[in-house]
Structure formats: structure tokens, C-alpha cells
Scaffold this active site. Structure first.
Site, short mmCIF file in Angstrom:
data_model
loop_
_atom_site.label_atom_id
_atom_site.label_comp_id
_atom_site.label_asym_id
_atom_site.label_seq_id
_atom_site.Cartn_x
_atom_site.Cartn_y
_atom_site.Cartn_z
N SER A 183 0.85 -1.19 0.00
CA SER A 183 0.00 0.00 0.00
C SER A 183 0.89 1.24 0.00
O SER A 183 1.69 1.41 -0.91
CB SER A 183 -0.95 -0.04 1.21
OG SER A 183 -1.89 1.00 1.15
N THR A 184 0.78 2.10 1.01
CA THR A 184 1.55 3.35 1.05
C THR A 184 3.05 3.09 0.95
O THR A 184 3.59 2.27 1.67
CB THR A 184 1.26 4.11 2.35
OG1 THR A 184 -0.15 4.25 2.51
CG2 THR A 184 1.92 5.48 2.34
N HIS A 210 -2.65 -1.03 -3.33
CA HIS A 210 -3.79 -0.15 -3.12
C HIS A 210 -3.56 1.12 -3.94
O HIS A 210 -2.55 1.80 -3.76
CB HIS A 210 -3.93 0.22 -1.64
CG HIS A 210 -4.28 -0.95 -0.77
ND1 HIS A 210 -4.02 -0.98 0.58
CD2 HIS A 210 -4.87 -2.15 -1.06
CE1 HIS A 210 -4.44 -2.13 1.08
NE2 HIS A 210 -4.96 -2.85 0.11
N MET A 300 -0.48 0.88 5.27
CA MET A 300 -1.35 1.10 6.42
C MET A 300 -2.55 0.18 6.36
O MET A 300 -3.09 -0.09 5.29
CB MET A 300 -1.80 2.57 6.43
CG MET A 300 -2.71 2.95 7.57
SD MET A 300 -1.83 3.09 9.14
CE MET A 300 -1.09 4.72 8.96
N ASP A 303 -5.18 -5.11 5.63
CA ASP A 303 -5.37 -5.93 4.44
C ASP A 303 -4.14 -6.81 4.24
O ASP A 303 -3.00 -6.36 4.36
CB ASP A 303 -5.57 -5.02 3.21
CG ASP A 303 -6.10 -5.79 2.01
OD1 ASP A 303 -6.63 -6.90 2.20
OD2 ASP A 303 -6.00 -5.26 0.88
#
Length: 358
Positions: A183-184, A210, A300, A303
């Protein structure tokens, strides 16, 4: 975590908030040469009690001056500006005064390319400029909050490496698929890892990042231009073949079918994670069982925890990125705490760790 404390009289008076609340506010420097776009972004930020605009800049030069002057926690950066553009400003800021930078960009193909180049130079993440302003606001504010807690590192010009060729010498390996969730901080982490994987890698790599709609194809094309292994945005019915890395398209969850092909399905409007790492990894566990490797990288949220659990219970191998090399140690931390991670690995060691499995 890195936090900067500054005098919030730049944007508000002490009568507006108590001292403790003021110190908790995230200071944002907004950089954009368009008064309209800059005004919209500032309005979104200033509508929140936990953040505020501490400065505005209209060019790269202006951004660098303001960065040193107002000491922001987070910078939102436009790319195309007169004089020094957003790419050069990002590079200089991340070299001289590292600060979390969010690129605010349209989803046009050329803009996506420039945005991802900014990520390579040290920017943390990006926010898509879309017609749905409420959707854009939600994405922007969420990423500002995340960025304010990120451990930033100084940008160092990478050494040029020789062009890689087919150099893989495979041993007998039980693994057929590498399932990666991120993600991030993902684009930079993916570049760091995939750029060291040879083009004749003997397994398929499936990646769920993401990401907002409009950026996944550009991400795949950008990674493909930087890596030896073939990288593409996944399409329905794509076959899982060796030497191929597939990126889940934004707006669709990616599943692996029993025929070892890709199946895309639409994401429910109320889904928290888009696309879903759990769904992708769970399908890999179901189809490949002990032949699957699951990897959780920076990001973050939670998931991927259920997906890692499914792969581990099916007899596969599981890895997680370590705290020191993670931009955000959220997803890896929760995966490790679940007890289903076999090994914790630094990002720079991940490619050799993957290669050692084959």
C-alpha cells in the site's frame, strides 16, 4: 516517526484552539501554480481540525524557499510548473531537507509517468485529481494523515547499473507464484524489488497495490520500463506464466482461478481496501497451496493478514518487510503479529531472498 513542531500563528490564532490541539495539527505546504487548484486543495485541508495549510507556493523555487521557512510536516506537490518543476523540486527537497511529499496529479498518461518518476525521486505517494471532489478530498486527507507519520529518508542518486540479461540459474523449486501485497510507499518498494529480478524468473509474481483508478496501468508500464522482468496490468483470463509480474488493475479485485488464469471482479463500493490483498492471496492459497509465497510490504491497515494466514495454512511460505525499511509499518506489523509470517526481511534484501527460493 518524524514530527515537526511549528508556530501555528501562520494560519490561526491561539484563541481558535487549545495549545495541545494546535501542536497536534499537521502543517501542510501546498505547491501548485494554478490558483484554482491550489485554492481547492487548501480548502480541503483547512476544513479539518487536525491539519492546516502553513504555506502556499506557486513554483518549484518557491516551494524550496517555503519548505525551509515554514517547516511543513507534509508537502502536496504539483508536477508541471514554470521554472523548476515538481520533479526537480521533489529531488532537491528529498536530498537537502527530506519531507513527506504527496504528488497531486491528473490521471492523464503523461502525468502518471511524471508522478511515478517523482516517487522514484523520493515522493511518498500520489493523489489523483478527479472530477468527484469529495472522493479526491477523502483520498487527500487520508494520505496527508498517513504521510505525517512516515519516516522519511534522504534521496541519494542511484548508481547506474549494467543492463541485465537472462542470468537466472534455477534449482528445483516448489514455488510457482509470488503473491505481493503493498500500500503506502508501494511504488518505490516495488521498483526496488522488481528491478533486481531477472527476466527469466521461473515463477509468476502477482501484485496488489492499493491505488486509485487511473494509475494502475501507468504504474505497470513505468515498472516495466525500469525492470528486466515483464510487468503488465493484469487482464481477465491472463495466464500465469514464468517471468511475468501482474499488477491488479484499480477498480477490480484480482483472483486466481483453478485454471491458473486471472479472474477480475468488480470491487464493492463500500470496500475498505481497493483492490483487496486478502482476496488475491486467498485465491492463490486455494489454487497453489504449498506452491505459493506470500509477501506483505509497506502500508497502512490490516489488508493481507487473512491472505497471509490462508497461504501459511495451505503450506506456503510467508514473508514480511521489516520496520526499518517500511515507509509505513502497518500491514507488515499486523501480519507479523498474526504469527503467520515465516521470515521478516529488509526491503534491500528481499530480491536475494526471493531468488534464493529458486
Amino acid at each position: 516517526m518524524q514530527f515537526n513542531i511549528y508556530n501555528l500563528k501562520l494560519t490561526m490564532s491561539r484563541s481558535d484552539l487549545g495549545e495541545k490541539e494546535m501542536l497536534r495539527r499537521i502543517g501542510v505546504l501546498v505547491v501548485d501554480d494554478s490558483p484554482t487548484k491550489r485554492g481547492i486543495i487548501c480548502s480541503m485541508i483547512n476544513s479539518q481540525p487536525d491539519m492546516g495549510v502553513v504555506g502556499e507556493a506557486v513554483s518549484g523555487e518557491d516551494a524550496m524557499r517555503k519548505c525551509w521557512g515554514v517547516n511543513p510536516d507534509v508537502i502536496t506537490m504539483d508536477i508541471k510548473m514554470p521554472g523548476i518543476d515538481g520533479l526537480e523540486a521533489t529531488k532537491r527537497i528529498m536530498t537537502e531537507r527530506p519531507t513527506p511529499i504527496l504528488i497531486v496529479s491528473s490521471t492523464a498518461k503523461v502525468q502518471v509517468k511524471f508522478t511515478l518518476e517523482a516517487i522514484k525521486l523520493g515522493a511518498l505517494d500520489f493523489v489523483g485529481v478527479v472530477s468527484d471532489l469529495e472522493k479526491m478530498k477523502e483520498d487527500l486527507l487520508k494520505k496527508i494523515r498517513i504521510a505525517s507519520k512516515v519516516k522519511v529518508v534522504r534521496y541519494i542518486e542511484p548508481k547506474k547499473s549494467l543492463e541485465r540479461t537472462k542470468i537466472f540459474k534455477s534449482k528445483a523449486s516448489p514455488y510457482k507464484v509470488i503473491a505481493v501485497g503493498v500500500s503506502t510507499g508501494g511504488p518505490a518498494a516495488l521498483l526496488s524489488s522488481l528491478s533486481k529480478i531477472p527476466q527469466d524468473f521461473p515463477a509468476t509474481i502477482i501484485i496488489v497495490q492499493h491505488i486509485v483508478e487511473g494509475f494502475s496501468r501507468g504504474l505497470a508500464e513505468w515498472l516495466d520500463s525500469q525492470c528486466s522482468i515483464k510487468v503488465k496490468e493484469a487482464e481477465d483470463r491472463d495466464f500465469l506464466s514464468p517471468g511475468l509480474a501482474l499488477i491488479a488493475p484499480a477498480g477490480n479485485n484480482l483472483l486466481v482461478s483453478s485454471t491458473q488464469t486471472i479472474k477480475l471482479k468488480s470491487i464493492p463500493p463500500d470496500a475498505l481496501y481497493k483492490p483487496s490483498i486478502d482476496e488475491m492471496m486467498t485465491s492463490c492459497a486455494r489454487v497453489y497451496g504449498p506452491l505459493a509465497v506470500g509477501i506483505i510490504l509497506t502500508g497502512m491497515g490490516q489488508d493481507g493478514v487473512e491472505g497471509i494466514k490462508a497461504i501459511k495454512k495451505a503450506g506456503g511460505l510467508t514473508l514480511a518487510q521489516d520496520k526499518d525499511s517500511s515507509a509505513i509499518f502497518g500491514m507488515p506489523k499486523l501480519a507479523i503479529e498474526s504469527g503467520y509470517i515465516d521470515k521478516v526481511v529488509a526491503l534491500e534484501s528481499l530480491p536475494s531472498e526471493i531468488m534464493s527460493l529458486f
